[in-house]
Scaffold this motif. Sequence first.
Motif, PDB file in Angstrom:
ATOM      1  N   THR B  94       0.821  -1.201   0.000  1.00  0.00           N
ATOM      2  CA  THR B  94       0.000   0.000   0.000  1.00  0.00           C
ATOM      3  C   THR B  94       0.861   1.259   0.000  1.00  0.00           C
ATOM      4  N   THR B  98       1.084   3.414  -3.294  1.00  0.00           N
ATOM      5  CA  THR B  98       0.505   4.748  -3.259  1.00  0.00           C
ATOM      6  C   THR B  98       1.525   5.789  -3.718  1.00  0.00           C
ATOM      7  N   MET B 144      -5.972   4.096  -8.485  1.00  0.00           N
ATOM      8  CA  MET B 144      -5.680   4.938  -7.326  1.00  0.00           C
ATOM      9  C   MET B 144      -6.878   4.959  -6.390  1.00  0.00           C
ATOM     10  N   THR B 147      -7.242   1.759  -4.525  1.00  0.00           N
ATOM     11  CA  THR B 147      -6.219   1.650  -3.489  1.00  0.00           C
ATOM     12  C   THR B 147      -6.588   2.499  -2.274  1.00  0.00           C
ATOM     13  N   ILE B 148      -6.968   3.747  -2.537  1.00  0.00           N
ATOM     14  CA  ILE B 148      -7.261   4.647  -1.421  1.00  0.00           C
ATOM     15  C   ILE B 148      -8.530   4.210  -0.693  1.00  0.00           C
ATOM     16  N   VAL B 152      -6.172   1.985   1.770  1.00  0.00           N
ATOM     17  CA  VAL B 152      -5.736   2.970   2.754  1.00  0.00           C
ATOM     18  C   VAL B 152      -6.800   3.179   3.819  1.00  0.00           C
TER      19      VAL B 152
END
Lengths: 571, 245
Positions: B94, B98, B144, B147-148, B152
Amino acid sequence: MKVMAQMSMVMNLDKCIGCHTCSVTCKQAWTNRSGMEYVWFNNVETRPGLGYPRTYQDQDRWKGGWKLTKRGKLTLRAGGRWRKLATIFSNPLMPNIHDYYEPWTYEYDMLLSAPQGKHTPVAKPKSLLTGDDMAIKWSANWDDDLGGSTETMQDDPVLKHMSEHVATELEKTFMFYLPRICEHCLNPACVASCPSGAMYKRAEDGIVLVDQDKCRGWRMCVTGCPYKKVYFNHKTGKAEKCTLCYPRIEVGLPTVCSETCVGRLRYLGLVLYDADRVGEVAATPDETDLYAAQRSMLLDPHDPEVIAAARRDGIPEDWIQAAQRSPIWRLISDFEVALPLHPEYRTLPMVWYIPPLSPVVDVVASSGNDAEDGRTLFSAISQLRIPLQYLAELFTAGDTRPVEKVLRRLAAMRSAMREVNLGRDLPEDVAGAVGMTGDQIREMYRLLAIAKYEERYVIPTAHTEIAAELDEMACSLDYEGGPGMGGGGPFGTASGAPTPVAVENFHALASRQTADHPSTPGRVNLLNWDGNGTPEGLFPPGHHPEAHDGGTPGSSAPGSETGPDKPPAGD
Amino acid sequence: MAVSTWQVLVFGVLPYVSFALFVLGLIWRYRYDKFGWTTRSSELHERRLLRLGSPLFHFGLIFVILGHVVGLVIPKSWTGAFGITAEMYHIGATVMGTIAGVAALTGLGILIYRRRTTGAVFRATTRNDKLMYVVLAGVILAGMYATIRHQVFGGSHGYDYRETVGPWFRSLWMLDPDLTLIQDVPVAFTIHIVIASILFGLWPFTRLVHAFSAPVTYTMRPYVVYRSRDEHRGSRVQRRGWEGP
C-alpha cells in the motif's frame, strides 16, 4: 590494418561568397516537408557568429562528442550507456526549437482576399508550429554578414574560448563564411549515442545514416552530435540527417550542395583509412595532436602495401583507383591545405576545410600594400594574430601552426601564379619557402583555382560486381518481358518476387521511346506514367459501347439502353 | 451466488479479447508500421515541464507495473514461505503502491497540462492520442481510487485482492478462468480491471507501443555500428546466382 573507404568532402572557404545556394537546394531536395521546417542539412554560417543552432560549439553546455576520462579512456561527453538510459524520458541536453528557430510562413492569402480598406493589406508572419501570429526573432542565418552581431557576437563560443579581448577589433577586420553539412565522422558520436542501434556507418563508403524503421525517437543522437547535424522530425518523431545525397553518390553524381555550389568550392572523393586505428586516434591525449593523428590514419592509396590490403579487405578495383585520383587525398595529404572542423570533439570528422586567406588579403589590400606579394602576405599572416587564432580554434583545437602553414601555402600560390600570369617564370624560391615545388604549386592552382568538374568530383559508382548484386542482375533477365523471357512466377503473372525497379524502369523507358502511342501499354506503373493517353486498366471503363459488347458491333447504337448496367429485358 | 452474464463478459471474455487484440495488434503493427513505431517526442517544443513530468510519470509507472506483477503473479503462499506476513505485505504494497501511483498520476497531470497549454504540442496531438490519454488516465485514476478507498481507508487489512483477483488472473493464463473467485470483488476494482482490459486492447494502435522498444540491447552492443548497404537492399531475399529462381 583494416582498410575502409570513406566518401569525404573538402570545402575551400576562400571561394565561399555566402550565397546560401547550397542550403536552399539542399532544403528543396531533402527537408522541404512538414516536421522538418526548421531543419537545414546544409547551412552557411557567418563567422564569427553564433551558428545554427545557436552556440552549438559550446560543448560545456551541449556536451556533444567524445572526451577522455582521467585515465585516458574515450567516452561520450554526455555520459555513457547507463546515463543515456536513465535520462531517456527527458533528455536535458537536447536543444529546444528556440535554439534553432521557430519556423514560420506568411499569410500570403491575405494579400488577395483582404476586403477593400484604407490600408494596404499585409502578409503577417505565422508560426508553422502553432499557426499563431509570431514575431520573428531568429533564423538559421540571422547574423548573416555579421548582421546585428554587435548584440550577439560576444556569445560566439569560439570567441569566448579565445584568450584575447578581440571581439570588437575582430569585427573591423575579419569575417568569413562556413558552410556546414554532416561530417560523416570516422568515430561518430551520434551513432554511439543511439540507444536503438538505428544509426549506422555504411561499411562501403562511410556515409552515416538513420534507419527510419529502427529509429524510435529517443533523441540521444541530437545530443551526441557535437556539430548538431542530426535533427528531430517533430512530425514523424524520428531523427533525420544529411545523407551525403547517397542516392546520387551511388550512381556517381555529386551531392546537391556540391553540384549547385556557385563558387565551385566543394570537392568530393574517397579516402582510404585504417579502421583498426579509429579508437586509438580518437583517444589521442593532446587535443592539438588530433589533426596530425587523424591524418596519420588516412592511408596512401599509391602505397603498394595499402593497395594489397585494400584488395584483401574487399575494396573493388575501381574504388582503389578513385581513391588514387581523389581530390580529398591530394588536398589533405599532398598539398596539406585542408583541415578538419573541430578535431577536439574527437569524432574524426571527414568534411574538411581549406581555411580562408581572404581576411588577410583584405587587410593588406586596404592598408595600401600589394596583396599579391608573397613577402608582404607572409608577414601579414604571422602578424594578424586574431584571424589566425580564430581559425585555429575552429580547425586545429587552437594550435596556430598548421593554420599558418596552410595560409602561407595559399599566399605562396597566389603570389607565384601572379608572376606566371605576368609572363615571368614561376619563382621557385617562393614555392620553396613553403616547402613546395613549382610543379606542386601549379597542380594545387589547377585543383583550387581552375577546379574542373571532373577533378573536383571523383566519385566511383556503387560497385555492382559483388555477389549479392550479381544475383539480381542474373535473374533480372528472366523477368516477364525481360530479355530472358522466363516470365512470371509459379502462380502466373505477378506471383513470386517483385520485379526489380531497374528492370521496370528499363522497360517503361524503352517502350515510351519506341512506341507510337504515349504511355506504357498493358500494365500501368503510375511512377512511370507520363500523364498522356488512357492506358488500359488505369481508368474505370467508360460508356464506350464497343468496349463492352466486344464482337457484336452495330448491335448497340450510341444512346441505346443496352449498357452493361441494364440487361436487355427478357433475358 | 451464481456468476451473472455481465460478469462472464467482463471477467471471462473481455480479458481474452483484449489480449488477442494486444498480441495480434503488436505483431501487425510491427510488420506493417515500423516507421510509426515511436512516441513522437515533443521535447523539441517544450523542455521545462517535460523535464519534471516525464520522469515522474515514467518511473512512477514502472514501479506501479512491478507492483502489479508481484501482486498478481506471485501467489500468497510463496511470499508467505519467505516469512512475509499478510500485514507486512499489505503495508508495504500500500505504501509503495501509493507513492508510485501518486508520482505517476502527478506526472501524467503535468504532461497533460503541458500538452494542452503548449501550442505546438497541442497541435501535434492526434485524436488517437486523446483517446489513449483518456483510457490511460482512467486506468490510473480507477486504480488509485481502489487503493485509497479499500487499502488505505478500508480497515486494517484492506481488501485482500491476493485471494481473489490474483488467483483469477492466474486462472486466465491456464485457459480456465475461475469466475467465482472474482464475482464479489469491489466495484472500484471491477472498473479498474475493465478499463485496463480496454487499454491493453488499444495499446498496439496507439503511441504506447514505444514501451516495447525499451533499448536494453544498447548496453551490450559496441558503440559504433557498421552496416553494409547490401544487407538491406530491396525487399527480396538474397540468393546466390546459381541457386535458380
